[in-house]
Design an enzyme around this catalytic site. Structure first.
Site, mmCIF file in Angstrom:
data_model
loop_
_atom_site.group_PDB
_atom_site.id
_atom_site.type_symbol
_atom_site.label_atom_id
_atom_site.label_comp_id
_atom_site.label_asym_id
_atom_site.label_seq_id
_atom_site.Cartn_x
_atom_site.Cartn_y
_atom_site.Cartn_z
ATOM 1 N N TYR A 175 0.845 -1.195 0.000
ATOM 2 C CA TYR A 175 0.000 0.000 0.000
ATOM 3 C C TYR A 175 0.877 1.240 0.000
ATOM 4 C CZ TYR A 175 1.007 1.160 4.874
ATOM 5 O OH TYR A 175 1.642 1.533 6.025
ATOM 6 N N ARG A 180 8.638 3.532 -4.886
ATOM 7 C CA ARG A 180 8.603 2.618 -3.726
ATOM 8 C C ARG A 180 7.572 1.512 -3.951
ATOM 9 N NH1 ARG A 180 7.769 5.150 2.142
ATOM 10 N NH2 ARG A 180 5.670 5.499 1.343
ATOM 11 N N ARG A 193 -7.536 -20.566 -1.048
ATOM 12 C CA ARG A 193 -6.507 -20.341 -0.035
ATOM 13 C C ARG A 193 -5.442 -21.439 0.006
ATOM 14 N NH1 ARG A 193 -4.813 -21.503 4.982
ATOM 15 N NH2 ARG A 193 -4.044 -19.777 6.261
ATOM 16 N N HIS A 229 -0.980 -21.128 0.506
ATOM 17 C CA HIS A 229 -0.011 -20.082 0.817
ATOM 18 C C HIS A 229 0.807 -19.659 -0.406
ATOM 19 C CE1 HIS A 229 -1.058 -21.417 4.823
ATOM 20 N NE2 HIS A 229 -0.435 -20.369 5.329
ATOM 21 N N LYS A 270 6.528 -1.988 2.097
ATOM 22 C CA LYS A 270 5.346 -1.349 2.682
ATOM 23 C C LYS A 270 4.143 -2.274 2.474
ATOM 24 C CE LYS A 270 3.393 3.329 2.939
ATOM 25 N NZ LYS A 270 3.457 3.488 4.388
ATOM 26 N N GLU A 280 12.571 2.847 14.147
ATOM 27 C CA GLU A 280 11.655 3.865 13.594
ATOM 28 C C GLU A 280 10.397 3.868 14.434
ATOM 29 O OE1 GLU A 280 10.193 2.945 9.622
ATOM 30 O OE2 GLU A 280 10.027 0.821 10.077
ATOM 31 N N LEU A 299 11.251 1.343 7.074
ATOM 32 C CA LEU A 299 10.657 1.740 5.797
ATOM 33 C C LEU A 299 11.466 2.910 5.221
ATOM 34 C CD1 LEU A 299 8.008 1.135 4.068
ATOM 35 C CD2 LEU A 299 7.272 3.360 4.914
#
Ligand code: PDD
Length: 284
Positions: free
Chosen positions: A32, A51, A102, A104, A149, A181, A205
């Site tokens: 995101y 990014r 589902r 993995h 991210k 951070e 990040l």
């Protein structure tokens, strides 16, 4: 009515529907971005797009299915359609590996990625910027690819909740005795006249705002070292601030109930906050 973007379509938020098999929902398998928009201008778009592209590569999500997320035009249209062309806004973008039964491991090649974006009005907390905020310290229990991210944000969720319960704004993480951070911010400290921050690595990040601060500090002749500060030294730093897309430069003036420096935003913090504000609002 709020208009959002989902997989190539602009539609009312209430009509934007995702599969319960979406891997973003099931595994947190996606990335995101949050971008800042001021008077219709998307701030530092190229850095955010770069990014995102790095994140897609890091997660091995096909860039081909996510090109729209890398286009400034989607943000600009959402801002316009939602009447956010004046004042301040944020745009949230998310790309997941798509919907599939589902298991993995990755789904079959060609499974469409999910691309979502929305825009919201934003109001920076100016009183907190001026007065400073409280913080707490917490062990960094996140994984060791914090440079990506991803929407897998449980470490940040639990840390921000702990901060909230302590009456604080941010949780400052430490790993192996070093300050890394904030839960949703990068952290800077002033120690003996030198601005210090954790170096770019897998443990933080690569914040867009962090990069702006580094550049501004160099331009202003503020001595800067991308070198960690030890947790044991943190409460004795002269200044501490955190930064991020929705946080700007935010002084932390009280940490774990102890005063930092003079207990008010320090001179380096104020200088950098003002310099960043000039970039954000001055249009340069
Ligand atoms: N958070 N570090 C972490 C862990 C973050 O989640 C963020 C951003 C930052 C600052 O990065 P930037 O300057 O690019 O916003 C640092 C976003 C805003 C969020 O989760 O909402």
């Amino acid at each position: 009515m709020t208009t959002v973007y989902l997989n190539g379509h602009y539609l009312p938020k209430a009509d934007a529907k995702l599969s319960v098999d979406d891997r973003g929902f099931v595994f947190g398998d996606g990335i995101y971005e949050v971008v800042r928009v001021i008077e219709g201008r998307v701030f530092a778009w190229d850095a955010h797009a770069a990014r995102m592209a790095d994140g897609l590569e890091g997660l091995r999500i096909s860039r081909a299915g996510a090109e729209s997320a890398l286009l400034r035009g989607v943000c600009e249209r959402l801002v316009a359609e939602n009447g956010l062309g004046t004042g301040e806004a944020t745009v949230y973008l998310q790309v997941t590996r798509g919907a599939a039964p589902r298991v993995h491991h990755f789904p079959a090649t060609g499974t469409p990625t999910t691309v979502f974006a929305s825009a919201s009005a934003f109001k920076p907390n100016m009183a907190m910027r001026t007065d400073g905020a409280k913080g707490i310290t917490l062990a960094d229990i996140r994984w060791s690819r914090c440079d990506l991210k991803t929407v897998n944000l449980l470490g940040a969720v639990l840390a921000r909740q702990a901060a909230q319960e302590a009456g604080a704004y941010e949780a400052i993480f430490h790993r192996d005795g070093m300050v890394t951070e904030g839960a949703a911010t990068n952290a800077f400290m002033v120690v003996g006249g030198v601005l210090r921050t954790f170096p770019l690595s897998h443990y933080i990040l690569p914040g867009i705002t962090r990069a702006e601060i580094v550049e501004l500090a160099r331009g202003l002749g503020i001595p800067l070292e991308e070198r960690p500060v030890a947790l044991r030294d943190l409460h004795a730093v002269d200044e501490l601030f955190v930064c991020g897309t929705t946080t700007d430069v935010q002084a932390i003036v009280e940490l774990d109930g102890r005063r930092i420096g003079s207990g008010t935003p320090g001179p380096v913090t104020v200088r950098l906050r003002e310099a960043l504000a000039k970039r954000l609002y001055g249009g340069s």
